[in-house]
Design a protein around this motif. Structure first.
Motif, PDB file in Angstrom:
ATOM      1  N   VAL A  84       0.856  -1.176   0.000  1.00 25.57           N
ATOM      2  CA  VAL A  84       0.000   0.000   0.000  1.00 25.57           C
ATOM      3  C   VAL A  84       0.898   1.232   0.000  1.00 25.57           C
ATOM      4  O   VAL A  84       1.601   1.497   0.982  1.00 25.57           O
ATOM      5  N   VAL A 135      -1.891  -1.278  -3.867  1.00 30.61           N
ATOM      6  CA  VAL A 135      -2.943  -0.265  -3.733  1.00 30.61           C
ATOM      7  C   VAL A 135      -2.261   1.089  -3.516  1.00 30.61           C
ATOM      8  O   VAL A 135      -1.498   1.259  -2.554  1.00 30.61           O
ATOM      9  N   ASN A 177      -4.319  -1.109  -8.163  1.00 30.77           N
ATOM     10  CA  ASN A 177      -5.480  -0.229  -8.119  1.00 30.77           C
ATOM     11  C   ASN A 177      -5.180   0.975  -7.232  1.00 30.77           C
ATOM     12  O   ASN A 177      -4.192   0.989  -6.497  1.00 30.77           O
ATOM     13  N   ALA A 223      -9.392  -1.101   0.990  1.00 28.46           N
ATOM     14  CA  ALA A 223      -8.028  -1.577   0.768  1.00 28.46           C
ATOM     15  C   ALA A 223      -7.932  -3.084   0.968  1.00 28.46           C
ATOM     16  O   ALA A 223      -7.283  -3.779   0.178  1.00 28.46           O
ATOM     17  N   LEU A 226      -9.297  -4.819  -2.078  1.00 23.75           N
ATOM     18  CA  LEU A 226      -8.422  -4.722  -3.247  1.00 23.75           C
ATOM     19  C   LEU A 226      -7.137  -5.524  -3.081  1.00 23.75           C
ATOM     20  O   LEU A 226      -6.513  -5.922  -4.071  1.00 23.75           O
TER      21      LEU A 226
END
Length: 252
Positions: A84, A135, A177, A223, A226
């Motif tokens: 992330v 992400v 994403n 999150a 995803l």
């Protein structure tokens, strides 16, 4: 998220901490990186979750720092299932463009955009092995602006473009994403010395079609989706999480 390892930059406070706690609640393990060592250590002390959580100081704008952080994560967990890219400078307003120092422009781009590039670059080999996901945390300011926010908007817009470019290049092994948060109240998600309840008015909440200002849990929930196998057919997309603000017509 059971048995999955997720690395979260800027993970010791605010939205990053909300994502980390969502991953932990879903059964995963986290490696959080942050410039603020006090905040990072506070997370581990408060979570009391043992080996499922780890913190190392991280400066995403420096490649040597990123490389050391990735190596530490692999040494502890042996794998990387998710990344992330959340770390960034959060203050959008920096004054008129004609007065904006090049140093300030470069600092925004170097942290908010180049940081995501560097972390993705060094995580991708392990992510490919795991069949993982990235992400990127952008902002609704990638789509709309207030005055005097050029550096911030450009960095977040670049992050959205980086997202679909990486999704094509890294797929099908790795999905990529982006989440575009709107107004998220993070006051209660800071380190203990700076933590406080947000001061929000009825107007603050009511101007959102959803009826309230957002929280880090709102971003963490998406999150986790995803990052998980549940979103296996989702890549290259950006998701606005703003309580409906960007679809609301606003007339003076």
């Amino acid at each position: 998220m059971r048995d999955r390892v997720v690395l979260i930059t800027g993970g010791a406070q605010g939205i990053g901490r909300g994502i980390a706690q969502a991953v932990l609640a879903a059964g995963g393990s986290v490696m959080i990186g942050d410039l603020d060592q006090e905040a990072g250590k506070a997370c581990l002390d408060e979570w009391q979750i043992g080996k499922r959580a780890m913190f190392r100081q991280l400066d995403v704008s420096r490649e040597t720092s990123v490389r050391r952080w990735m190596d530490a994560a692999l040494s502890r967990f042996g794998r990387i299932d998710g990344l992330v890219n959340n770390a960034g400078i959060a203050n959008p307003c920096q004054g008129p463009l004609h007065e904006l120092p090049l140093e300030t422009w470069n600092r925004y781009l170097g942290t908010n955009l180049t940081g995501a590039f560097l972390c993705s670059k060094h995580a991708l080999p392990a992510l490919r092995i795991a069949g993982g996901a990235i992400v990127n945390i952008a902002s609704t300011r990638a789509l709309q602006s207030e005055a005097d926010t050029e550096a911030y908007a450009a960095s977040k817009g670049g992050l959205v473009a980086l997202t679909h470019a990486m999704a094509v290049s890294a797929g099908p092994a790795v999905r990529v994403n982006a989440i575009l948060p709107g107004w998220i109240a993070t006051d209660a998600w800071q380190k203990p010395a700076q933590r406080r309840m947000p001061k929000l008015s009825r107007t603050d909440h009511s101007q959102h079609p959803a009826g309230r200002v957002g929280t880090p849990e709102d971003i963490g929930a998406l999150a986790v989706y995803l990052l998980s196998p549940a979103s296996g057919f989702v890549t290259g997309q950006h998701f606005v999480v703003d309580g409906g603000m960007t679809i609301k017509m606003q007339y003076a």
